[in-house]
Design a protein around this motif. Structure first.
Motif, PDB file in Angstrom:
ATOM      1  N   ASP A  84       3.976  -6.229   8.445  1.00 30.23           N
ATOM      2  CA  ASP A  84       3.989  -5.015   7.836  1.00 30.23           C
ATOM      3  C   ASP A  84       5.527  -4.467   7.793  1.00 30.23           C
ATOM      4  OD1 ASP A  84       1.635  -5.531   6.664  1.00 30.23           O
ATOM      5  OD2 ASP A  84       0.686  -3.858   7.865  1.00 30.23           O
ATOM      6  N   ARG A  88      -4.641   2.884  -6.179  1.00 28.34           N
ATOM      7  CA  ARG A  88      -4.563   1.407  -5.999  1.00 28.34           C
ATOM      8  C   ARG A  88      -3.063   0.962  -5.976  1.00 28.34           C
ATOM      9  NH1 ARG A  88      -8.353   0.020 -10.305  1.00 28.34           N
ATOM     10  NH2 ARG A  88      -6.663  -1.098 -10.963  1.00 28.34           N
ATOM     11  N   VAL A  89      -2.869   0.047  -5.061  1.00 30.57           N
ATOM     12  CA  VAL A  89      -1.408  -0.581  -5.199  1.00 30.57           C
ATOM     13  C   VAL A  89      -1.748  -1.914  -5.108  1.00 30.57           C
ATOM     14  CG1 VAL A  89       0.831  -0.771  -4.270  1.00 30.57           C
ATOM     15  CG2 VAL A  89      -0.417   1.461  -3.839  1.00 30.57           C
ATOM     16  N   GLU A  90      -1.061  -2.864  -6.376  1.00 31.26           N
ATOM     17  CA  GLU A  90      -1.209  -4.218  -6.168  1.00 31.26           C
ATOM     18  C   GLU A  90       0.216  -4.809  -6.760  1.00 31.26           C
ATOM     19  OE1 GLU A  90      -5.644  -3.902  -8.302  1.00 31.26           O
ATOM     20  OE2 GLU A  90      -4.088  -4.636  -9.605  1.00 31.26           O
ATOM     21  N   SER A 120       0.855  -1.302   0.145  1.00 28.97           N
ATOM     22  CA  SER A 120       0.012  -0.088  -0.083  1.00 28.97           C
ATOM     23  C   SER A 120       0.827   1.161   0.161  1.00 28.97           C
ATOM     24  CB  SER A 120      -0.894   0.069   1.274  1.00 28.97           C
ATOM     25  OG  SER A 120      -0.286  -0.054   2.485  1.00 28.97           O
ATOM     26  N   SER A 121       0.313   2.310  -0.426  1.00 28.86           N
ATOM     27  CA  SER A 121       1.183   3.469  -0.698  1.00 28.86           C
ATOM     28  C   SER A 121       0.047   4.723  -0.683  1.00 28.86           C
ATOM     29  CB  SER A 121       1.978   3.563  -1.750  1.00 28.86           C
ATOM     30  OG  SER A 121       2.756   4.859  -1.627  1.00 28.86           O
ATOM     31  N   ASP A 122       0.374   5.737  -0.177  1.00 29.24           N
ATOM     32  CA  ASP A 122      -0.653   7.179  -0.390  1.00 29.24           C
ATOM     33  C   ASP A 122      -0.309   7.894  -1.616  1.00 29.24           C
ATOM     34  OD1 ASP A 122       1.773   8.152   0.172  1.00 29.24           O
ATOM     35  OD2 ASP A 122       0.641   9.404   1.937  1.00 29.24           O
TER      36      ASP A 122
END
Length: 161
Positions: A134, A68-70, A62-64
């Motif tokens: 994480d 979407r992050v995949e 994930s990232s801001d």
């Protein structure tokens, strides 16, 4: 530039070059890029190393920086055309082994970028591992890196320099 600010800048640059750790997982040589300055997507590449005695798996990111992050990979279809595909099951990282996320192969995909990624920017990415949990890393944007920079070919196998 004062000595103090020069020292701070050098320390900050060095901290981005250091490997990141979560449990027995270590991340090295991470960088992000887009294909053009106006791209709406980008990707991150890195080497994931497992120094533990148990297999682990990168199961998400994930990232801001993006909507979407995949986790993605490239596969050749029946017609010889390369396609980019989402990898639902994640990427295995064998005990005592490594898994390279590299251009033309497995990677972290940023879709719907919230801002342009410029040379030298830093992208914060959280990697989620099945066992290690994480890990948040700071990934420098490197638009100038050549596809195999940092890697060498050895009898058909990709090895870290």
């Amino acid at each position: 530039m004062s000595f103090k600010s020069t020292l701070f800048a050098a320390a900050a640059a060095l901290s981005f070059a250091m490997p990141a750790l979560a449990g027995d997982i270590m991340v090295e040589d991470a960088y992000a890029r887009t294909s053009t300055m106006k791209s709406k997507s980008g990707a991150a590449f890195m080497v994931l190393m497992n120094h533990g005695d148990e297999d682990d798996r990168l199961v998400g990111a994930s990232s801001d920086v993006a909507q979407r992050v995949e986790l993605h990979t490239h596969k050749e279809d029946a017609n010889g055309v390369m396609q980019m595909l989402k990898v639902e099951e994640g990427f295995p990282i064998p005990a005592g082994g490594m898994h390279a996320l590299a251009r033309g192969g497995d990677h972290v995909m940023f879709m719907g970028l919230n801002r342009q990624l410029a040379q030298g920017d830093i992208v914060t990415v959280t990697l989620s591992f099945e066992k290690a949990g994480d890990m948040t890393i700071e990934v420098p944007v490197d638009l100038e890196r050549k596809p195999m920079h940092g890697m060498k070919m050895n009898h058909g196998n990709m090895k870290k320099n």
